[in-house]
Design an enzyme around this catalytic site. Structure first.
Site, PDB file in Angstrom:
ATOM      1  N   ASP A  67       7.884   3.099   3.801  1.00 40.15           N
ATOM      2  CA  ASP A  67       8.391   2.932   5.200  1.00 40.15           C
ATOM      3  C   ASP A  67       8.837   1.415   5.182  1.00 40.15           C
ATOM      4  OD1 ASP A  67       7.395   5.116   6.658  1.00 40.15           O
ATOM      5  OD2 ASP A  67       5.472   4.707   6.659  1.00 40.15           O
ATOM      6  N   GLY A  68       8.068   0.382   4.459  1.00 44.49           N
ATOM      7  CA  GLY A  68       8.741  -1.063   4.380  1.00 44.49           C
ATOM      8  C   GLY A  68      10.117  -0.827   3.862  1.00 44.49           C
ATOM      9  N   ILE A  70      12.370   1.596   3.722  1.00 45.15           N
ATOM     10  CA  ILE A  70      13.170   2.201   4.739  1.00 45.15           C
ATOM     11  C   ILE A  70      13.624   1.246   5.746  1.00 45.15           C
ATOM     12  CG2 ILE A  70      13.449   3.992   6.468  1.00 45.15           C
ATOM     13  CD1 ILE A  70      11.780   5.753   4.952  1.00 45.15           C
ATOM     14  N   THR A  95       3.523   4.970  -0.136  1.00 47.32           N
ATOM     15  CA  THR A  95       2.049   5.415  -0.160  1.00 47.32           C
ATOM     16  C   THR A  95       1.781   6.292   0.824  1.00 47.32           C
ATOM     17  OG1 THR A  95       1.266   3.205  -0.801  1.00 47.32           O
ATOM     18  CG2 THR A  95      -0.244   4.503   0.393  1.00 47.32           C
ATOM     19  N   LEU A 215      10.787  10.436  20.403  1.00 50.98           N
ATOM     20  CA  LEU A 215      12.031  10.803  19.858  1.00 50.98           C
ATOM     21  C   LEU A 215      12.845   9.592  19.245  1.00 50.98           C
ATOM     22  CD1 LEU A 215      12.707  13.513  22.698  1.00 50.98           C
ATOM     23  CD2 LEU A 215      11.784  13.925  20.414  1.00 50.98           C
ATOM     24  N   ASP A 218      16.433   9.016  21.796  1.00 51.17           N
ATOM     25  CA  ASP A 218      16.532   9.365  23.374  1.00 51.17           C
ATOM     26  C   ASP A 218      16.494   7.972  23.884  1.00 51.17           C
ATOM     27  OD1 ASP A 218      13.879   8.359  22.521  1.00 51.17           O
ATOM     28  OD2 ASP A 218      12.844   9.493  23.973  1.00 51.17           O
ATOM     29  N   LEU A 220      14.215   5.505  24.267  1.00 50.34           N
ATOM     30  CA  LEU A 220      12.929   5.018  24.546  1.00 50.34           C
ATOM     31  C   LEU A 220      12.080   4.674  23.651  1.00 50.34           C
ATOM     32  CD1 LEU A 220      12.609   7.505  27.545  1.00 50.34           C
ATOM     33  CD2 LEU A 220      13.238   5.139  27.769  1.00 50.34           C
ATOM     34  N   GLU A 271       5.185  -4.390   7.645  1.00 50.89           N
ATOM     35  CA  GLU A 271       5.283  -5.751   7.743  1.00 50.89           C
ATOM     36  C   GLU A 271       4.565  -6.401   8.964  1.00 50.89           C
ATOM     37  OE1 GLU A 271       6.602  -7.644   5.273  1.00 50.89           O
ATOM     38  OE2 GLU A 271       6.871  -5.817   4.172  1.00 50.89           O
TER      39      GLU A 271
END
Length: 299
Positions: A67-68, A70, A95, A215, A218, A220, A271
């Site tokens: 995720d970091g 990305i 991970t 989502l 959207d 939001l 992060e």
């Protein structure tokens, strides 16, 4: 096979010894695809590699990592100006891979790589904190943040997403709720929060569905607050049905303001960011991303 525009893979340095990835890249190159590879070594490399990708004229910049990674690549992409900004491709190598998992990226590297290169592009949202830091997946605060930021790297490497749960159980006796006030469009809440999830995506911390209604296109942000004076009774309560659960507060807004009398920490796609005041806002259709046609996070 049909010709596809060139791509540039920004690979987290921890994944350079991944033999299946090397084989997948070589196979696609043999099929005629042009795939440039760059490896990150330190913070800021992704920005430099995205600039290089634009000079090369590639159609896609692929984030190879967790995720970091990305987050870093997508943030660099939305900072680009002008036309012909590359799309984002995702290759899950971290991970937990929470964002990749929730949007339906295949676990098999060869399939994920093909999707990242040849998949259809869809405009998706991102979120920005205090007009500076961005996240593509989720901002988490409270109990969950301290667990994910304090879990040892060796434990994460050995056990993956399960490591967060194990470390959390070890720390339960020392964790306390955060007192704060949160405002949004038609939303106001003040109290003690054990866990705060503000999601563009749905899950964090190794597969925990903190914002199950989120989502990514959207406009939001979804908010979920887990309240309670004691962690263990609250966790037991939240394992039950979400309906009419007094320990869960929910909201949706294009922005949220959080104020706290003391310093609290939010985890933005891995992060940490600490402070007493946070303004979190959605950036609608901020970048194009190559996603599977049955992605569950699209409206």
């Amino acid at each position: 096979m049909a010709e596809f525009p060139a791509s540039l893979l920004i690979l987290n340095g921890k994944s350079t010894d991944n033999l299946p990835l090397r084989e997948a890249i070589m196979l696609l190159r043999e099929e005629g695809m042009t795939i440039h590879v760059r490896v990150t070594w330190e913070k800021g490399d992704a920005v430099r590699f995205v600039e290089e990708a634009r000079k090369l004229g590639v159609a896609t910049v692929i984030a190879g990592g967790g995720d970091g990674t990305i987050n870093e690549v997508s943030t660099a992409l939305i900072q680009c100006e002008g036309d012909d900004i590359p799309a984002l491709g995702i290759l899950p190598l971290g991970t937990a891979n929470d964002f990749a998992t929730s949007v339906g990226i295949p676990e098999a590297l060869d399939k994920a790589l093909k999707l990242a290169i040849a998949g259809n592009t869809i405009a998706i949202d991102m979120a920005q904190v205090n007009k500076q830091t961005c996240f593509i997946n989720m901002a988490t605060g409270g109990f969950g943040t301290r667990i994910t930021t304090e879990t040892p790297e060796k434990l994460k490497a050995a056990l993956g997403g399960v490591s967060y749960i194990i470390h959390g159980l070890m720390r339960m006796d020392t964790l306390q709720p955060d007192r704060c006030e949160i405002r949004g469009e038609n939303f106001h809440w003040q109290g003690d929060a054990l866990v705060i999830g503000i999601g563009n995506g749905r899950q964090a911390g190794g597969g925990q569905q903190l914002c199950p209604n989120a989502l990514i296109n959207d406009g939001l942000l979804q908010l979920r607050i887990f309240t309670g004076d004691e962690i263990i009774p609250t966790l037991v309560s939240t394992l039950k049905s979400d309906e009419d659960n007094p320990n869960i507060i929910e909201g949706a807004s294009s922005w949220f303001d959080i104020q706290a009398p003391h310093e609290i920490t939010f985890n933005l796609d891995g992060e940490p960011l600490s402070g007493q005041n946070f303004h979190i806002e959605i950036l609608p259709a901020a970048l194009r991303c190559r996603l599977p046609p049955d992605c569950p996070l699209l409206r």
